[in-house]
Design a protein around this motif. Structure first.
Motif, mmCIF file in Angstrom:
data_model
loop_
_atom_site.group_PDB
_atom_site.id
_atom_site.type_symbol
_atom_site.label_atom_id
_atom_site.label_comp_id
_atom_site.label_asym_id
_atom_site.label_seq_id
_atom_site.Cartn_x
_atom_site.Cartn_y
_atom_site.Cartn_z
ATOM 1 N N CYS A 44 -10.144 10.639 0.037
ATOM 2 C CA CYS A 44 -10.111 9.232 0.428
ATOM 3 C C CYS A 44 -11.536 8.689 0.485
ATOM 4 O O CYS A 44 -12.315 9.057 1.363
ATOM 5 C CB CYS A 44 -9.444 9.109 1.796
ATOM 6 S SG CYS A 44 -9.407 7.426 2.428
ATOM 7 N N LEU A 45 -11.856 7.856 -0.496
ATOM 8 C CA LEU A 45 -13.217 7.305 -0.549
ATOM 9 C C LEU A 45 -13.414 6.226 0.511
ATOM 10 O O LEU A 45 -14.498 6.078 1.063
ATOM 11 C CB LEU A 45 -13.502 6.739 -1.934
ATOM 12 C CG LEU A 45 -13.635 7.788 -3.039
ATOM 13 C CD1 LEU A 45 -13.843 7.105 -4.380
ATOM 14 C CD2 LEU A 45 -14.765 8.754 -2.743
ATOM 15 N N CYS A 46 -12.382 5.457 0.789
ATOM 16 C CA CYS A 46 -12.519 4.378 1.780
ATOM 17 C C CYS A 46 -12.955 4.927 3.130
ATOM 18 O O CYS A 46 -13.781 4.332 3.818
ATOM 19 C CB CYS A 46 -11.200 3.631 1.939
ATOM 20 S SG CYS A 46 -10.702 2.685 0.503
ATOM 21 N N ALA A 70 -5.805 7.120 3.802
ATOM 22 C CA ALA A 70 -4.757 6.232 3.284
ATOM 23 C C ALA A 70 -4.477 5.034 4.185
ATOM 24 O O ALA A 70 -3.410 4.445 4.112
ATOM 25 C CB ALA A 70 -3.456 6.998 3.019
ATOM 26 N N SER A 71 -5.424 4.680 5.020
ATOM 27 C CA SER A 71 -5.190 3.548 5.920
ATOM 28 C C SER A 71 -5.844 2.266 5.428
ATOM 29 O O SER A 71 -5.722 1.219 6.056
ATOM 30 C CB SER A 71 -5.691 3.879 7.328
ATOM 31 O OG SER A 71 -7.093 4.038 7.320
ATOM 32 N N GLN A 72 -6.544 2.338 4.296
ATOM 33 C CA GLN A 72 -7.216 1.137 3.799
ATOM 34 C C GLN A 72 -6.594 0.677 2.479
ATOM 35 O O GLN A 72 -5.623 -0.074 2.486
ATOM 36 C CB GLN A 72 -8.715 1.380 3.674
ATOM 37 C CG GLN A 72 -9.491 0.076 3.742
ATOM 38 C CD GLN A 72 -10.950 0.309 4.065
ATOM 39 O OE1 GLN A 72 -11.282 1.162 4.860
ATOM 40 N NE2 GLN A 72 -11.808 -0.459 3.429
ATOM 41 N N CYS A 73 -7.079 1.176 1.324
ATOM 42 C CA CYS A 73 -6.496 0.706 0.061
ATOM 43 C C CYS A 73 -5.203 1.431 -0.278
ATOM 44 O O CYS A 73 -4.397 0.924 -1.037
ATOM 45 C CB CYS A 73 -7.491 0.854 -1.079
ATOM 46 S SG CYS A 73 -7.680 2.551 -1.666
ATOM 47 N N GLY A 74 -5.035 2.653 0.238
ATOM 48 C CA GLY A 74 -3.800 3.392 0.006
ATOM 49 C C GLY A 74 -3.754 4.174 -1.293
ATOM 50 O O GLY A 74 -2.799 4.889 -1.550
ATOM 51 N N LYS A 75 -4.816 4.070 -2.134
ATOM 52 C CA LYS A 75 -4.791 4.753 -3.427
ATOM 53 C C LYS A 75 -4.765 6.269 -3.290
ATOM 54 O O LYS A 75 -4.361 6.971 -4.202
ATOM 55 C CB LYS A 75 -6.027 4.358 -4.248
ATOM 56 C CG LYS A 75 -5.889 3.028 -4.915
ATOM 57 C CD LYS A 75 -7.093 2.788 -5.814
ATOM 58 C CE LYS A 75 -7.156 1.344 -6.247
ATOM 59 N NZ LYS A 75 -8.518 0.906 -6.469
ATOM 60 N N CYS A 76 -5.254 6.764 -2.183
ATOM 61 C CA CYS A 76 -5.362 8.207 -2.006
ATOM 62 C C CYS A 76 -4.088 8.830 -1.454
ATOM 63 O O CYS A 76 -4.013 10.046 -1.281
ATOM 64 C CB CYS A 76 -6.503 8.511 -1.045
ATOM 65 S SG CYS A 76 -6.272 7.659 0.531
HETATM 66 FE FE1 FES Z 1 -8.068 6.249 0.941
HETATM 67 FE FE2 FES Z 1 -8.710 3.873 0.021
HETATM 68 S S1 FES Z 1 -9.195 5.810 -0.852
HETATM 69 S S2 FES Z 1 -7.546 4.324 1.767
#
Ligand code: FES
Length: 56
Positions: free
Chosen positions: A4-6, A35-41
């Protein structure tokens, strides 16, 4: 590696959370923020969780 990069969450941090008792993506998210920000992960994070629970 970063899952998760975010939130800057690594696969090893996710495995540590599973070792500490987390049993679902939701529980890991509550603990680490993954997964609490953009959700891509979310998909990759779920895979890391499932794989680690299966190997435990
Ligand atoms: Fe995990 Fe965006 S990469 S929330």
């Amino acid at each position: 590696m970063y899952v998760c990069l975010c939130k800057g969450v690594t696969d090893s941090a996710i495995r540590d959370a599973v070792d500490a008792g987390a049993e679902s993506l939701r529980q890991v998210r509550d603990q680490l923020g993954v997964a609490s920000q953009c959700g891509k992960c979310a998909c990759v994070a779920r895979e890391v969780i499932n794989e680690h629970m299966e190997s435990a």
